[in-house]
Scaffold this motif. Sequence first.
Motif, PDB file in Angstrom:
ATOM      1  N   SER A  54      34.892  25.463 -60.619  1.00 36.87           N
ATOM      2  CA  SER A  54      34.009  26.032 -59.601  1.00 36.87           C
ATOM      3  C   SER A  54      34.841  26.558 -58.438  1.00 36.87           C
ATOM      4  O   SER A  54      35.998  26.173 -58.264  1.00 36.87           O
ATOM      5  CB  SER A  54      33.009  24.984 -59.094  1.00 36.87           C
ATOM      6  N   ILE A  55      34.220  27.433 -57.657  1.00 36.50           N
ATOM      7  CA  ILE A  55      34.878  27.940 -56.458  1.00 36.50           C
ATOM      8  C   ILE A  55      33.811  28.570 -55.557  1.00 36.50           C
ATOM      9  O   ILE A  55      32.816  29.103 -56.041  1.00 36.50           O
ATOM     10  CB  ILE A  55      35.966  28.983 -56.803  1.00 36.50           C
ATOM     11  N   VAL A  56      34.011  28.451 -54.250  1.00 33.27           N
ATOM     12  CA  VAL A  56      33.112  29.101 -53.295  1.00 33.27           C
ATOM     13  C   VAL A  56      33.615  30.522 -53.072  1.00 33.27           C
ATOM     14  O   VAL A  56      34.752  30.730 -52.641  1.00 33.27           O
ATOM     15  CB  VAL A  56      33.051  28.328 -51.966  1.00 33.27           C
ATOM     16  N   LEU A  57      32.765  31.484 -53.371  1.00 36.53           N
ATOM     17  CA  LEU A  57      33.140  32.887 -53.227  1.00 36.53           C
ATOM     18  C   LEU A  57      33.028  33.326 -51.771  1.00 36.53           C
ATOM     19  O   LEU A  57      32.126  32.884 -51.053  1.00 36.53           O
ATOM     20  CB  LEU A  57      32.231  33.770 -54.090  1.00 36.53           C
ATOM     21  N   PRO A  58      33.906  34.201 -51.326  1.00 37.05           N
ATOM     22  CA  PRO A  58      33.786  34.730 -49.959  1.00 37.05           C
ATOM     23  C   PRO A  58      32.612  35.696 -49.875  1.00 37.05           C
ATOM     24  O   PRO A  58      32.202  36.271 -50.889  1.00 37.05           O
ATOM     25  CB  PRO A  58      35.126  35.455 -49.750  1.00 37.05           C
ATOM     26  N   PRO A  59      32.049  35.888 -48.689  1.00 37.93           N
ATOM     27  CA  PRO A  59      30.936  36.834 -48.554  1.00 37.93           C
ATOM     28  C   PRO A  59      31.422  38.272 -48.677  1.00 37.93           C
ATOM     29  O   PRO A  59      32.618  38.553 -48.584  1.00 37.93           O
ATOM     30  CB  PRO A  59      30.410  36.549 -47.143  1.00 37.93           C
ATOM     31  N   ILE A  60      30.481  39.172 -48.902  1.00 38.66           N
ATOM     32  CA  ILE A  60      30.767  40.607 -48.865  1.00 38.66           C
ATOM     33  C   ILE A  60      29.842  41.220 -47.832  1.00 38.66           C
ATOM     34  O   ILE A  60      28.623  41.014 -47.878  1.00 38.66           O
ATOM     35  CB  ILE A  60      30.524  41.282 -50.228  1.00 38.66           C
ATOM     36  N   SER A  61      30.407  41.935 -46.885  1.00 41.03           N
ATOM     37  CA  SER A  61      29.599  42.595 -45.863  1.00 41.03           C
ATOM     38  C   SER A  61      29.863  44.089 -45.900  1.00 41.03           C
ATOM     39  O   SER A  61      30.815  44.562 -46.523  1.00 41.03           O
ATOM     40  CB  SER A  61      29.913  42.029 -44.475  1.00 41.03           C
ATOM     41  N   SER A  62      29.012  44.838 -45.217  1.00 43.74           N
ATOM     42  CA  SER A  62      29.107  46.301 -45.265  1.00 43.74           C
ATOM     43  C   SER A  62      30.407  46.825 -44.653  1.00 43.74           C
ATOM     44  O   SER A  62      30.791  47.953 -44.907  1.00 43.74           O
ATOM     45  CB  SER A  62      27.913  46.928 -44.561  1.00 43.74           C
ATOM     46  N   HIS A  63      31.080  46.005 -43.836  1.00 42.17           N
ATOM     47  CA  HIS A  63      32.339  46.469 -43.240  1.00 42.17           C
ATOM     48  C   HIS A  63      33.537  46.205 -44.152  1.00 42.17           C
ATOM     49  O   HIS A  63      34.653  46.613 -43.845  1.00 42.17           O
ATOM     50  CB  HIS A  63      32.589  45.781 -41.898  1.00 42.17           C
ATOM     51  N   ASP A  64      33.309  45.521 -45.279  1.00 42.55           N
ATOM     52  CA  ASP A  64      34.414  45.198 -46.180  1.00 42.55           C
ATOM     53  C   ASP A  64      34.988  46.491 -46.773  1.00 42.55           C
ATOM     54  O   ASP A  64      34.268  47.248 -47.421  1.00 42.55           O
ATOM     55  CB  ASP A  64      33.921  44.287 -47.310  1.00 42.55           C
ATOM     56  N   PRO A  65      36.286  46.745 -46.547  1.00 44.30           N
ATOM     57  CA  PRO A  65      36.881  47.996 -47.047  1.00 44.30           C
ATOM     58  C   PRO A  65      36.752  48.182 -48.553  1.00 44.30           C
ATOM     59  O   PRO A  65      36.787  49.315 -49.042  1.00 44.30           O
ATOM     60  CB  PRO A  65      38.366  47.855 -46.645  1.00 44.30           C
ATOM     61  N   ILE A  66      36.569  47.092 -49.272  1.00 43.10           N
ATOM     62  CA  ILE A  66      36.518  47.199 -50.730  1.00 43.10           C
ATOM     63  C   ILE A  66      35.302  48.002 -51.210  1.00 43.10           C
ATOM     64  O   ILE A  66      35.303  48.565 -52.297  1.00 43.10           O
ATOM     65  CB  ILE A  66      36.527  45.786 -51.368  1.00 43.10           C
ATOM     66  N   LEU A  67      34.252  48.086 -50.375  1.00 44.75           N
ATOM     67  CA  LEU A  67      33.065  48.858 -50.751  1.00 44.75           C
ATOM     68  C   LEU A  67      33.251  50.349 -50.523  1.00 44.75           C
ATOM     69  O   LEU A  67      32.498  51.162 -51.055  1.00 44.75           O
ATOM     70  CB  LEU A  67      31.839  48.369 -49.962  1.00 44.75           C
ATOM     71  N   GLU A  68      34.233  50.706 -49.690  1.00 48.29           N
ATOM     72  CA  GLU A  68      34.565  52.119 -49.445  1.00 48.29           C
ATOM     73  C   GLU A  68      33.348  52.921 -48.984  1.00 48.29           C
ATOM     74  O   GLU A  68      33.084  54.023 -49.455  1.00 48.29           O
ATOM     75  CB  GLU A  68      35.174  52.756 -50.697  1.00 48.29           C
ATOM     76  N   ILE A  69      32.593  52.369 -48.048  1.00 49.67           N
ATOM     77  CA  ILE A  69      31.406  53.058 -47.545  1.00 49.67           C
ATOM     78  C   ILE A  69      31.819  54.142 -46.548  1.00 49.67           C
ATOM     79  O   ILE A  69      32.557  53.885 -45.599  1.00 49.67           O
ATOM     80  CB  ILE A  69      30.435  52.069 -46.870  1.00 49.67           C
ATOM     81  N   ASP A  70      31.321  55.337 -46.770  1.00 49.31           N
ATOM     82  CA  ASP A  70      31.553  56.457 -45.853  1.00 49.31           C
ATOM     83  C   ASP A  70      30.407  56.457 -44.832  1.00 49.31           C
ATOM     84  O   ASP A  70      29.348  57.030 -45.068  1.00 49.31           O
ATOM     85  CB  ASP A  70      31.598  57.776 -46.621  1.00 49.31           C
ATOM     86  N   PHE A  71      30.617  55.783 -43.696  1.00 46.50           N
ATOM     87  CA  PHE A  71      29.548  55.606 -42.725  1.00 46.50           C
ATOM     88  C   PHE A  71      29.069  56.927 -42.129  1.00 46.50           C
ATOM     89  O   PHE A  71      27.885  57.114 -41.875  1.00 46.50           O
ATOM     90  CB  PHE A  71      29.998  54.652 -41.614  1.00 46.50           C
ATOM     91  N   LYS A  72      29.985  57.859 -41.895  1.00 41.59           N
ATOM     92  CA  LYS A  72      29.601  59.162 -41.336  1.00 41.59           C
ATOM     93  C   LYS A  72      28.677  59.897 -42.295  1.00 41.59           C
ATOM     94  O   LYS A  72      27.704  60.516 -41.893  1.00 41.59           O
ATOM     95  CB  LYS A  72      30.851  59.983 -41.034  1.00 41.59           C
ATOM     96  N   SER A  73      29.019  59.828 -43.569  1.00 43.35           N
ATOM     97  CA  SER A  73      28.197  60.474 -44.584  1.00 43.35           C
ATOM     98  C   SER A  73      26.810  59.850 -44.629  1.00 43.35           C
ATOM     99  O   SER A  73      25.799  60.559 -44.729  1.00 43.35           O
ATOM    100  CB  SER A  73      28.872  60.356 -45.955  1.00 43.35           C
TER     101      SER A  73
END
Length: 320
Positions: free
Chosen positions: A83-102
């Motif tokens: 088992s392991i506790v997973l870290p959270p994912i938030s909208s600022h996480d670079p891994i999601l590569e969200i283009d906020f301007k778009s």
Amino acid sequence: MSNSFKIPFALETKTGTNKSAHEVPNGLACECICPICSEKLIAANEGSKKAAHFKHQKNSDCSVNGESYLHYHAKQTILRHKSIVLPPISSHDPILEIDFKSYRARLTAYIEKLAKCSTELAAEILNLAFESNNFSFRNIILNESKILYFDNVKDEVRVKINGISTTIPDIIGILGNREIFIEPYLTNPINEFKRDKLIERDVSTISINLKEYIFRNDWAFTLEDYEKFIIHDVKSKKWETLSSIFKSRNLKKFESEIIQNIEWGFKNSKESLQRLIDNKNKIEMNYKKIQHIRIDSHNLELENKTISKDIIGAVKRFII
């Protein structure tokens, strides 16, 4: 060859369990061995200047160092607990590569169509949606931190990448038909070459940074403390890659959260705009009423002046 590495815990031969140095007799009487090379260790637990620890005997052939030792125990902890506790994912996480301007441009266009209004007004409604709910692009938790219990856990298994190249993750956690790769490290984080392979494999991967915990505790900690850190601490964990399915799920949740806030803000904006229009109409009506009163007052004043002149004329004629 001498190994001076101070070992925080070791394997007790008579019980087959890991022990901290303060839990066993001093010296060779501890009956503990190095889990890497299986050589007998010496427990040093009677001093006051240094934390209790194990060490190899002189002329040891073991080449273990702090990194390999702690790396080994990190893997063993996950293998044992499954088992392991997973870290959270938030909208600022670079891994999601969200283009906020778009996204902002797209949402403005969405509001413009929804409200049948100008681009400028749509932008104002978008701002109101954010400000009204203390909402911004960068603070949405999309995937809460949670403990994951695996069906099976494997270590150091060579896996194929598109049937051609291979890579060896430290740990593979298996849950149903899903895999999560886990990479603990002390000084050598995942490099770009390995990350590219993991992305090509289309697998979710988390890394565990052991460095901060080790130096924060100055190598003085029990195995129990170390295991709790490995399993439960989320500050040391980082998402290195996301499978395409997992990434898509988080992006859809982000868009859903955004739309909900936009529609909520648009509803409130419509009410605010309607109140503004109503108040403006009231002001205009009151202004017109005032204008009529002023006109009536002016006419009355003129009429009074005319009457006054008539009376004065009559009086004059009467007197003369």
